[in-house]
Design an enzyme around this catalytic site. Structure first.
Site, PDB file in Angstrom:
ATOM      1  N   HIS A 169      -6.431 -13.290   4.491  1.00 34.59           N
ATOM      2  CA  HIS A 169      -5.333 -12.398   4.130  1.00 34.59           C
ATOM      3  C   HIS A 169      -4.683 -11.848   5.386  1.00 34.59           C
ATOM      4  O   HIS A 169      -5.154 -12.087   6.502  1.00 34.59           O
ATOM      5  CB  HIS A 169      -5.833 -11.246   3.250  1.00 34.59           C
ATOM      6  CG  HIS A 169      -6.930 -10.436   3.890  1.00 34.59           C
ATOM      7  ND1 HIS A 169      -8.240 -10.840   3.929  1.00 34.59           N
ATOM      8  CD2 HIS A 169      -6.900  -9.232   4.523  1.00 34.59           C
ATOM      9  CE1 HIS A 169      -8.978  -9.933   4.557  1.00 34.59           C
ATOM     10  NE2 HIS A 169      -8.172  -8.948   4.918  1.00 34.59           N
ATOM     11  N   ASP A 183       0.807  -1.219   0.000  1.00 35.50           N
ATOM     12  CA  ASP A 183       0.000   0.000   0.000  1.00 35.50           C
ATOM     13  C   ASP A 183       0.838   1.266   0.000  1.00 35.50           C
ATOM     14  O   ASP A 183       0.360   2.312  -0.437  1.00 35.50           O
ATOM     15  CB  ASP A 183      -0.954  -0.009   1.199  1.00 35.50           C
ATOM     16  CG  ASP A 183      -2.125  -0.959   0.982  1.00 35.50           C
ATOM     17  OD1 ASP A 183      -2.331  -1.387  -0.166  1.00 35.50           O
ATOM     18  OD2 ASP A 183      -2.818  -1.284   1.951  1.00 35.50           O
ATOM     19  N   HIS A 189      -6.187 -12.047   9.030  1.00 32.92           N
ATOM     20  CA  HIS A 189      -7.630 -11.802   8.977  1.00 32.92           C
ATOM     21  C   HIS A 189      -8.352 -12.971   8.320  1.00 32.92           C
ATOM     22  O   HIS A 189      -8.197 -13.222   7.121  1.00 32.92           O
ATOM     23  CB  HIS A 189      -7.892 -10.511   8.201  1.00 32.92           C
ATOM     24  CG  HIS A 189      -9.288  -9.995   8.355  1.00 32.92           C
ATOM     25  ND1 HIS A 189      -9.761  -8.906   7.660  1.00 32.92           N
ATOM     26  CD2 HIS A 189     -10.322 -10.401   9.126  1.00 32.92           C
ATOM     27  CE1 HIS A 189     -11.018  -8.679   7.997  1.00 32.92           C
ATOM     28  NE2 HIS A 189     -11.377  -9.583   8.877  1.00 32.92           N
ATOM     29  N   TYR A 224      -7.348   2.685   6.603  1.00 32.23           N
ATOM     30  CA  TYR A 224      -6.394   2.483   7.692  1.00 32.23           C
ATOM     31  C   TYR A 224      -6.165   3.800   8.436  1.00 32.23           C
ATOM     32  O   TYR A 224      -5.959   4.846   7.819  1.00 32.23           O
ATOM     33  CB  TYR A 224      -5.046   1.991   7.165  1.00 32.23           C
ATOM     34  CG  TYR A 224      -5.108   0.671   6.432  1.00 32.23           C
ATOM     35  CD1 TYR A 224      -5.105  -0.538   7.128  1.00 32.23           C
ATOM     36  CD2 TYR A 224      -5.168   0.633   5.040  1.00 32.23           C
ATOM     37  CE1 TYR A 224      -5.168  -1.747   6.457  1.00 32.23           C
ATOM     38  CE2 TYR A 224      -5.224  -0.576   4.354  1.00 32.23           C
ATOM     39  CZ  TYR A 224      -5.233  -1.767   5.076  1.00 32.23           C
ATOM     40  OH  TYR A 224      -5.293  -2.955   4.406  1.00 32.23           O
ATOM     41  N   GLY A 250      -8.395   1.694  -1.934  1.00 33.75           N
ATOM     42  CA  GLY A 250      -9.374   0.785  -2.533  1.00 33.75           C
ATOM     43  C   GLY A 250     -10.494   0.467  -1.561  1.00 33.75           C
ATOM     44  O   GLY A 250     -11.245   1.348  -1.136  1.00 33.75           O
ATOM     45  N   ASN A 251     -10.588  -0.785  -1.182  1.00 31.07           N
ATOM     46  CA  ASN A 251     -11.676  -1.227  -0.303  1.00 31.07           C
ATOM     47  C   ASN A 251     -11.369  -1.023   1.168  1.00 31.07           C
ATOM     48  O   ASN A 251     -12.289  -0.944   1.995  1.00 31.07           O
ATOM     49  CB  ASN A 251     -11.996  -2.705  -0.549  1.00 31.07           C
ATOM     50  CG  ASN A 251     -10.764  -3.582  -0.411  1.00 31.07           C
ATOM     51  OD1 ASN A 251      -9.766  -3.378  -1.101  1.00 31.07           O
ATOM     52  ND2 ASN A 251     -10.815  -4.567   0.471  1.00 31.07           N
ATOM     53  N   TYR A 252     -10.106  -0.946   1.530  1.00 28.43           N
ATOM     54  CA  TYR A 252      -9.740  -0.852   2.947  1.00 28.43           C
ATOM     55  C   TYR A 252      -9.411   0.583   3.350  1.00 28.43           C
ATOM     56  O   TYR A 252      -8.947   1.389   2.535  1.00 28.43           O
ATOM     57  CB  TYR A 252      -8.534  -1.748   3.262  1.00 28.43           C
ATOM     58  CG  TYR A 252      -8.913  -3.091   3.843  1.00 28.43           C
ATOM     59  CD1 TYR A 252      -9.475  -3.201   5.107  1.00 28.43           C
ATOM     60  CD2 TYR A 252      -8.722  -4.260   3.119  1.00 28.43           C
ATOM     61  CE1 TYR A 252      -9.829  -4.425   5.635  1.00 28.43           C
ATOM     62  CE2 TYR A 252      -9.077  -5.502   3.639  1.00 28.43           C
ATOM     63  CZ  TYR A 252      -9.626  -5.571   4.902  1.00 28.43           C
ATOM     64  OH  TYR A 252      -9.987  -6.791   5.430  1.00 28.43           O
TER      65      TYR A 252
END
Length: 649
Positions: free
Chosen positions: A434, A296, A595, A382, A378-380
């Site tokens: 993941h 990332d 996870h 933090y 994207g989808n996450y």
């Protein structure tokens, strides 16, 4: 600018672009993948004094959108000239991170591609633009024909309407490999249609079937006299802490020259602290998803994805915000409003004792200074939260939330066994297993530059002459004297911690002053050691790496992460086996989450937490928070002496 580490201004970003265009290095086809302050070497910064001249230098990473050529340029915005310019070997070194414009580009390419649209029609989709495409970093898997390509691998989701949560509708079984320079589909893998989940999970919209709770009473956090910290430019002072805030496109928030006032001087602890990389490796080995591993920071530029934070939603209390000045794909300055949030907060009890002999009752409240930012990749999403405590403790907490990356769930096996690579989180919706693995880069400076690292384990002692009743235990201390000895795993059974001490300074007891890194010790990388991701993200294979300071070793997987095959990371640096005992050391700590998604993580995931703590260990001669004032009690008897000489247990 009044300091070598002062953050880049909008004028400096604009001036850098102007210099590169005037020099003919940047053209209309040029995209500015990265623009960042070229931080001077540590020795130069420490030797600098206010009033001395500054040469502000900017490093740019340029991509020619037409030819694919990549150039690395160093310019002085002070002198107004280009200092260095070289062409990057993209086969040997890797590619720049993915650009913002390329996320839109891949959709346009695929919406027009006949083979892709045929794959969609086989799945009952006839409107190309109803398919939203996630442009994902390609990794490096020695696949013939991919050498040197600026490549992304693309998975798709169906969008039912403009307000739809697309992540609920994975279009599975198909992946497109897209060449971003040639602007074409390089390869298409179609394993056959899977049923597309079509149930809407629009958590972000009002739903009459899910009315908001009415039970919550307001919580108000006020500081009528204002906060206890001050901000002077980039320098923050709170209680006895002092540090400098930085921000760049790759790491996002950085903290510099962290020190604690003790007597008549500010004692240094960390010269530079950041999350230098994070990787999200997925565990589904199937032909459509085997390549899912995202860096990332190095592949997506964490800092570019920073959120503009909102008071009352992202932050509560007496907040001080800092904007972040970065750049857009054309090299113009871009400002992210309220990117950095700073506040102080109550953190429970600092200490407490009720003494039955002298009748005293002592209680002090802990406070902490919080410096944070949030990103969406994207989808996450933090959040990165640095905490500074009254007692000299430093903590980093990383918060993971957002939406898990969905797949179609293939169903359990004929014998009832669950699918081994993913969870079913909703009917027909899967989420591959993941990890979220972070690398904190801690350029240590514990009371000076002469530092050393010890590994400390608890040690059981067998019953014997020195331990006749068997109750004794002690600890084992091992000096990590060379880089070859300093790639280490945490061990919870041994209570393993790592102590960073100064080899030239001692405390009142004559022992080296030190800080101790306390790890969580959760799993490191679970992929096979022979895998591509284990090679490219070698830092994830150990909880601890210690290296001798080198200004060019800033990122644990190297400067060019995108499409890099793993030849430039931290595991290659430590082959030099440099001495660490009494050296200028950098501590790299790997931590994070494994996870296995739950139904409770859907359709949006409650925050999960990970991080580490740095505690003073003989750094101070006594508790450094003894001068913390007593709290003002709400009730008259709260902190008053008890009566009587003793209290029975």
């Amino acid at each position: 600018m009044n300091h070598p580490l002062a953050r880049l201004t909008a004028d400096e970003v604009a001036r850098n672009r102007e210099l590169l265009h005037d020099a003919g290095i940047a053209t209309a086809d040029t995209r500015f993948a990265l623009v960042s302050l070229h931080e001077p070497a540590k020795a130069e910064v420490l030797a600098w004094a206010p009033g001395q001249a500054l040469d502000r230098r900017v490093r740019s990473l340029l991509l020619d959108r037409r030819t694919g050529e990549v150039r690395e340029v160093l310019a002085s915005v002070t002198a107004g000239r280009v200092l260095a310019d070289r062409v990057v070997d993209v086969v040997a070194e890797g590619q720049p991170p993915i650009l913002h414009e390329e996320f839109d580009l891949v959709e346009e390419i695929l919406w027009k591609d006949e083979a892709w649209n045929a794959a969609m029609r086989r799945r009952g989709i006839t409107e190309p633009r109803s398919v939203r495409v996630s442009a994902l970093s390609a990794g490096c898997f020695d696949i013939p024909g991919e050498e040197g390509l600026r490549l992304v691998r693309c998975l798709a989701f169906l969008q039912l309407n403009e307000d739809d949560n697309i992540w609920a509708h994975p279009v599975d079984g198909v992946v497109a490999y897209v060449d971003l320079i040639a602007r074409r589909v390089h390869d298409l893998i179609d394993e056959g249609p899977a049923e597309i989940p079509v149930t809407a999970y629009d958590y972000h919209l009002d739903d009459p079937a899910r009315p908001p709770r009415t039970t919550q009473k307001p919580i108000e956090i006020t500081q009528p006299e204002g906060p206890s910290f001050t901000v002077d430019g980039d320098v923050v002072t709170w209680e006895k802490w002092q540090f400098r805030v930085g921000f760049n496109a790759v790491e996002g928030l950085t903290l510099h020259q962290i020190g604690f006032a003790d007597g008549d001087r500010v004692r240094p602890i960390i010269y530079r602290a950041s999350v230098a990389e994070m990787v999200v490796p997925y565990g589904d080995p199937g032909p459509v998803r085997f390549w899912q591993n995202y860096f990332d920071a190095g592949e997506y530029s964490l800092g570019k994805e920073a959120n503009s934070l909102t008071l009352g939603c992202d932050c509560l209390g007496e907040i001080h915000y800092l904007d972040a000045t970065l750049h857009d794909d054309d090299g113009h300055p871009r400002t992210i409003r309220n990117a950095i949030c700073m506040h102080e907060e109550d953190a429970g009890v600092l200490w407490k004792h009720t003494d039955g002999y002298n009748g005293s009752v002592s209680t002090r409240r802990q406070r902490r200074m919080v410096v944070s930012f949030f990103v969406t990749v994207g989808n996450y999403d933090y959040g990165f939260y640095w905490y500074f405590y009254l007692d000299g403790t430093i903590e980093l907490e990383c918060k993971a939330t957002g939406i898990v990356f969905a797949s179609a769930y293939p169903g359990d096996g004929p014998d009832g066994a669950e699918y081994p690579w993913a969870s079913e989180i909703a009917p027909g919706v899967g989420a591959p297993y993941h990890q979220h693995l972070f690398s904190a880069r801690l350029d240590m400076m514990v009371d000076g530059l002469a530092n050393a690292v010890d590994e400390i384990d608890v040690q059981r002692v067998p019953m014997g002459p020195s331990n006749p009743y068997g109750n004794g235990f002690t600890r084992k201390i091992t000096r990590l004297a060379k880089e070859s000895e300093a790639a280490r795993l945490a061990d919870g059974n041994r209570g393993r911690v790592w102590r960073i001490s100064n080899t030239e300074r001692v405390n009142a007891l004559g022992r080296p002053v030190a800080y101790t890194l306390q790890p969580e010790g959760l799993p490191t990388l679970l992929a096979d050691d022979r895998s591509s991701i284990a090679r490219r993200a070698a830092f994830t294979r150990k909880h601890l790496w210690v290296t001798a300071y080198d200004e060019n070793e800033r990122f644990p997987s190297g400067e060019y992460v995108n499409r890099n095959d793993g030849r430039t990371g931290i595991d290659t640096w430590v082959r030099a086996d440099r001495d660490l005992d009494g050296a200028d050391v950098v501590v790299w700590h790997t931590f994070g989450l494994t996870h296995y998604p739950r139904t409770e993580d859907w359709p949006i995931m409650p925050v999960d937490h990970t991080g580490f703590v740095l505690k003073p260990t003989g750094f101070f001669d006594t508790n450094p928070a003894l001068d913390t004032p007593a709290p003002q009690p709400r009730h008259a008897s709260c902190c008053h002496p008890v009566t009587g000489p003793h209290r029975d247990h």
